[in-house]
Design an enzyme around this catalytic site. Structure first.
Site, mmCIF file in Angstrom:
data_model
loop_
_atom_site.group_PDB
_atom_site.id
_atom_site.type_symbol
_atom_site.label_atom_id
_atom_site.label_comp_id
_atom_site.label_asym_id
_atom_site.label_seq_id
_atom_site.Cartn_x
_atom_site.Cartn_y
_atom_site.Cartn_z
ATOM 1 N N ASP A 1 1.872 4.002 3.005
ATOM 2 C CA ASP A 1 0.860 4.871 2.396
ATOM 3 C C ASP A 1 1.496 6.007 1.590
ATOM 4 O O ASP A 1 1.551 5.941 0.354
ATOM 5 C CB ASP A 1 -0.059 5.418 3.493
ATOM 6 C CG ASP A 1 -1.470 5.708 3.034
ATOM 7 O OD1 ASP A 1 -1.787 5.387 1.884
ATOM 8 O OD2 ASP A 1 -2.256 6.257 3.834
ATOM 9 N N ASP A 2 1.954 7.048 2.274
ATOM 10 C CA ASP A 2 2.552 8.224 1.618
ATOM 11 C C ASP A 2 3.717 8.676 2.507
ATOM 12 O O ASP A 2 3.602 9.682 3.239
ATOM 13 C CB ASP A 2 1.514 9.357 1.533
ATOM 14 C CG ASP A 2 0.199 8.885 0.907
ATOM 15 O OD1 ASP A 2 0.170 8.674 -0.311
ATOM 16 O OD2 ASP A 2 -0.775 8.703 1.661
ATOM 17 N N HIS B 1 1.212 4.967 -2.380
ATOM 18 C CA HIS B 1 0.733 5.790 -3.501
ATOM 19 C C HIS B 1 1.953 6.411 -4.165
ATOM 20 O O HIS B 1 2.758 7.066 -3.476
ATOM 21 C CB HIS B 1 -0.194 6.899 -2.995
ATOM 22 C CG HIS B 1 -1.438 6.375 -2.327
ATOM 23 N ND1 HIS B 1 -2.652 6.294 -2.962
ATOM 24 C CD2 HIS B 1 -1.639 5.883 -1.073
ATOM 25 C CE1 HIS B 1 -3.558 5.783 -2.127
ATOM 26 N NE2 HIS B 1 -2.963 5.531 -0.979
ATOM 27 N N HIS C 1 -9.873 1.318 -0.295
ATOM 28 C CA HIS C 1 -9.672 2.086 0.945
ATOM 29 C C HIS C 1 -11.013 2.157 1.681
ATOM 30 O O HIS C 1 -12.006 2.604 1.108
ATOM 31 C CB HIS C 1 -9.238 3.517 0.629
ATOM 32 C CG HIS C 1 -7.804 3.704 0.278
ATOM 33 N ND1 HIS C 1 -7.205 3.086 -0.769
ATOM 34 C CD2 HIS C 1 -6.841 4.478 0.856
ATOM 35 C CE1 HIS C 1 -5.931 3.469 -0.835
ATOM 36 N NE2 HIS C 1 -5.689 4.310 0.144
ATOM 37 N N GLU D 1 -10.875 3.874 7.263
ATOM 38 C CA GLU D 1 -9.824 4.811 7.678
ATOM 39 C C GLU D 1 -10.556 6.017 8.274
ATOM 40 O O GLU D 1 -10.514 6.227 9.480
ATOM 41 C CB GLU D 1 -8.975 5.217 6.459
ATOM 42 C CG GLU D 1 -7.862 6.199 6.769
ATOM 43 C CD GLU D 1 -7.223 6.795 5.503
ATOM 44 O OE1 GLU D 1 -7.862 6.789 4.431
ATOM 45 O OE2 GLU D 1 -6.086 7.317 5.609
ATOM 46 N N HIS E 1 0.840 -1.205 0.000
ATOM 47 C CA HIS E 1 0.000 0.000 0.000
ATOM 48 C C HIS E 1 0.875 1.255 0.000
ATOM 49 O O HIS E 1 1.278 1.752 1.053
ATOM 50 C CB HIS E 1 -0.924 -0.019 1.235
ATOM 51 C CG HIS E 1 -1.987 1.041 1.223
ATOM 52 N ND1 HIS E 1 -3.337 0.759 1.318
ATOM 53 C CD2 HIS E 1 -1.907 2.384 1.144
ATOM 54 C CE1 HIS E 1 -4.032 1.877 1.297
ATOM 55 N NE2 HIS E 1 -3.172 2.903 1.206
HETATM 56 N N1 ADE Z 1 -4.616 8.930 -1.104
HETATM 57 C C1 ADE Z 1 -3.363 8.972 -0.670
HETATM 58 N N2 ADE Z 1 -3.293 8.639 0.632
HETATM 59 C C2 ADE Z 1 -4.563 8.382 1.025
HETATM 60 C C3 ADE Z 1 -5.171 7.991 2.248
HETATM 61 N N3 ADE Z 1 -4.444 7.785 3.358
HETATM 62 N N4 ADE Z 1 -6.500 7.825 2.262
HETATM 63 C C4 ADE Z 1 -7.234 8.020 1.175
HETATM 64 N N5 ADE Z 1 -6.716 8.384 0.013
HETATM 65 C C5 ADE Z 1 -5.405 8.567 -0.080
HETATM 66 ZN ZN ZN Z 2 -3.719 4.847 0.852
#
Ligand code: ADE
Ligand code: ZN
Length: 346
Positions: free
Chosen positions: A290-291, A31, A209, A212, A29
């Site tokens: 994630d990011d 992006h 997703h 969250e 996971h």
């Molecule tokens: N796009 C990038 N990171 C995300 C996240 N944590 N939740 C939803 N969309 C995303």
């Molecule tokens: Zn994500």
């Protein structure tokens, strides 16, 4: 309280952390644009004479107030990624970064929305550039990339159909999955059955997703309407024991990103994150970032935090890697190649 750590403990912790850093990892996971180092985006902005100073804090890191603001800043950063060459360079930078964390297999969300706006012909050009970078990274850094095309929930169902067309047109050994990201508070999973059905028919693995920013009902709706084998995050399932049982029984794999949840204010610290409770309840969990630059994290940092917070040892990290390998959207040959890399765990 001022806790003293003995020299022996300090050495033991240093050894544990070094072993965690060296451990081969799978990440399911991530992006692609969300993994862009701030320096990379700043350099693109300068080249394109775009003022993006508002998206950085005074230390040069990405700055956002909350989840909605995070999505806004994320999309602002994407405005300076405009050509296939930009995505080639980004992919290479991200994979080099991941490989340095011990990641041997990365499944990365690719967004045609940011690569030509969802036009299939433009998307093919961007994808070719991303794939060329992946080939180079496999050779130079020993990391394998597979692409999971993602539509963006708050861009709406019509646009998601267009993204599914991009996915259908490019499904194959490299593009192996389809998912949905974005603002879980917008629209409903039932609005996205068409793109998910189209992606399933194209032979793609599915992930969504959910759980969250939405609670258990959001996870249930994603399962019912989109029928994914994996859920991105899914952690708020913990609020409903019957849903936890359902996930465990059905073997739905959660792509858990603890550092992301903490940075965005969902939980105050790793020690209060539900990942260990979910795991103990029999839910298959994996660990991702994630990011990572947005959340000041890395795969190694996540592993160290989990070891510190829950006392996870080698056997649990091995289990996490095996769960990710089993759940990966890749062909049998790739799975067996990655399995061999896991066997070499120091
Ligand atoms: N796009 C990038 N990171 C995300 C996240 N944590 N939740 C939803 N969309 C995303
Ligand atoms: Zn994500």
């Amino acid at each position: 309280m001022n806790q003293r750590i003995s020299e022996t403990d300090r050495e033991r912790i240093a050894q544990r952390d070094a072993a965690l850093a060296a451990r081969p990892k799978l990440e399911l996971h991530l992006h692609l644009e969300g993994a862009a180092p701030p320096d990379f985006i700043r350099a693109q902005a300068k080249r394109k004479k775009t003022d993006l100073s508002r998206i950085f804090d005074d230390r040069g890191a990405y700055a956002y107030r909350d989840f909605t603001d995070f999505l806004r800043i994320y999309e602002a950063a994407c405005t300076v990624l405009t050509t296939p060459q930009d995505f080639h360079d980004l992919t290479l930078a991200v994979l080099e970064q991941s490989a340095a964390q011990g990641v041997v297999y990365s499944e990365t969300f690719l967004s045609p929305d940011f690569c030509g706006g969802g036009d299939v012909i433009a998307w093919r050009d961007y994808l070719a550039a991303i794939e060329a970078a992946a080939t180079q990274a496999q050779r130079d850094f020993g990391i394998t990339l597979r692409g999971c095309i993602t539509c963006i929930r708050h861009f709406g169902p019509q646009q998601a159909r267009q993204i599914a067309r991009c996915a259908q047109a490019t499904a194959g050994p490299f593009v192996t999955g389809f998912g949905i990201a974005g603002d879980e508070g917008q629209f409903h999973p039932s609005d996205f059955t068409y793109p998910f059905d189209a992606a399933r028919e194209a032979g793609l693995g599915l992930t969504a997703h959910a759980g969250e920013w939405g609670g258990p009902d959001s996870v249930r709706a994603a399962l019912d309407y989109l029928r994914p084998s994996r859920i991105g995050h899914g952690v708020r399932a913990i609020e409903d024991p019957r849903l936890v049982d359902k996930l465990a029984e059905a073997g739905v794999v959660l792509e858990v990103c603890p550092g992301s949840n903490i940075a965005l204010g969902l939980y105050p610290a790793h020690s209060r994150h539900p990942i260990d409770k979910l795991r103990r309840a029999g839910v298959p969990v994996t660990v991702s970032t994630d990011d990572p630059p947005f959340f000041h994290t890395t795969m190694t940092r996540e592993y160290i935090q989990l070891a510190q917070s829950f006392g996870w040892e080698e056997d649990i990290f091995a289990q996490i890697a095996q769960t990710a390998l089993d759940a990966a959207f890749c062909d049998a040959q790739t799975r067996s190649d990655i399995a061999k890399k896991l066997e070499t765990t120091p």
